[in-house]
Design an enzyme around this catalytic site. Structure first.
Site, PDB file in Angstrom:
ATOM      1  N   TYR A   1       0.840  -1.195   0.000  1.00 48.30           N
ATOM      2  CA  TYR A   1       0.000   0.000   0.000  1.00 48.30           C
ATOM      3  C   TYR A   1       0.878   1.248   0.000  1.00 48.30           C
ATOM      4  CZ  TYR A   1      -3.614  -3.329   1.565  1.00 48.30           C
ATOM      5  OH  TYR A   1      -4.465  -4.405   1.687  1.00 48.30           O
TER       6      TYR A   1
ATOM      7  N   ALA B   1     -18.870  -4.046  -0.061  1.00 44.18           N
ATOM      8  CA  ALA B   1     -18.926  -4.237  -1.516  1.00 44.18           C
ATOM      9  C   ALA B   1     -18.690  -2.928  -2.273  1.00 44.18           C
ATOM     10  CB  ALA B   1     -20.264  -4.859  -1.926  1.00 44.18           C
ATOM     11  N   LYS B   2     -17.577  -2.268  -1.938  1.00 43.55           N
ATOM     12  CA  LYS B   2     -17.196  -1.000  -2.578  1.00 43.55           C
ATOM     13  C   LYS B   2     -18.277   0.062  -2.425  1.00 43.55           C
ATOM     14  CE  LYS B   2     -13.987  -2.979  -5.946  1.00 43.55           C
ATOM     15  NZ  LYS B   2     -13.617  -3.118  -7.369  1.00 43.55           N
TER      16      LYS B   2
END
Length: 303
Positions: free
Chosen positions: A52, A202-203
């Site tokens: 990241y 879920a985004k």
């Protein structure tokens, strides 16, 4: 916040933890505030990865939790070896690299040990025995307490279940992505290996802001399908939050130790914390009603 045991380890993690991938160093002040508020809200599990922002995320987490080490369980991931110019990376699960990478993670985190070190991916062609040997040696050296893998490949997961002492498998799991539930939960439960659920919202499709999140669909749900499904879910929920449903669903299976939504803002974190407080109000009947509306996915690759 309730805590659950992570596999056979002596780590007890909050049912909802903090996924730090969306926290950016360019917004350092707010990112650190999010981490502090998460800890104050009862989240004791923080997940990051060396990939990241090419290590900057680990540095951010390390800076934020300085002085709070005894309050938290820190997980990070390795196996992706980036180029010196940081324009790309390649997969390297070799023993030599894993043992080098973990020391770099410790340096960035400013810590003496990592509670949970996870292989960040993996294929069936990897030198799996060598990778496991690296993890076991790191445990003996006291640099990591436990290890796991982050994978949605059933064939890879089965290899580690059979050959290693993993305590957890991180995998994408939500009401709209039930693949893990259908195919992996029984195996992992029998072996006393915990699931760390990523992507529970879920985004954002399972948040109250879903109308702004469905333009591209989600997995094999089209935008049109979601525009019909989500209002029906809201009807079943009544005045309860969509986010509460999302968290309630993924924390219901006993094999799931924790779920790690990744808030980008303080407002998103507050919504998660408030939704968790209310999620137990969602009944089993409501869960079953909603579940009946969703698709039962199966893994189609890497079986």
């Amino acid at each position: 916040m309730l805590k659950r045991r992570l596999g056979t380890s002596d780590l007890f993690v909050s049912e909802v933890g903090l996924g730090s991938m969306s926290l950016k160093t360019e917004n350092e002040k707010e990112s650190i505030e999010i981490i502090h508020k998460a800890i104050d809200g009862g989240m004791n599990f923080i997940d990051t990865a060396d990939l990241y922002e090419f290590g900057l995320n680990e540095e951010l987490v390390g800076k934020a939790v300085k002085g709070k080490r005894d309050e938290i369980i820190v997980a990070t991931k390795g196996g992706n070896r980036w180029d010196k110019d940081q324009e790309g990376w390649r997969w390297d699960p070799s023993k030599t690299y894993i043992k080098t990478a973990v020391k770099e993670s410790l340096r960035r985190l400013q810590m003496d040990y990592i509670d949970l070190y996870q292989l960040h991916g993996g294929t069936i062609e990897d030198p799996i025995d060598e990778t496991i040997e690296a993890f076991e040696e790191l445990k003996k050296e006291g640099l990591i307490r436990y290890y796991g893998i982050s994978s949605i490949r059933p064939n890879v997961i089965r290899e580690y279940v059979e050959k290693s002492n993993i305590v957890s498998v991180m995998m994408q799991y939500s009401l709209l992505d039930r693949r893990a539930e259908v195919e992996m939960f029984d195996l992992l439960s029998k072996q006393h290996i915990s699931v760390i659920s990523r992507g529970p919202l879920a985004k954002g499709v399972l948040s109250s802001n879903w109308k702004n999140k469905i333009a591209n669909g989600y997995l094999d749900y089209s935008s049109n399908e979601l525009s019909q499904l989500l209002p029906e879910i809201e009807r079943i929920l009544g005045n309860q939050r969509n986010t509460s449903l999302a968290l309630r669903y993924v924390t219901t299976p006993s094999v799931v130790a924790t779920t790690i939504p990744g808030p980008r803002t303080v407002e998103q974190l507050n919504d998660i914390l408030q939704s968790y407080d209310q999620c137990k109000n969602i009944t089993e009947h409501q869960l079953e009603e909603v579940k009946a509306l969703t698709k039962q996915h199966n893994f189609t690759a890497h079986l």
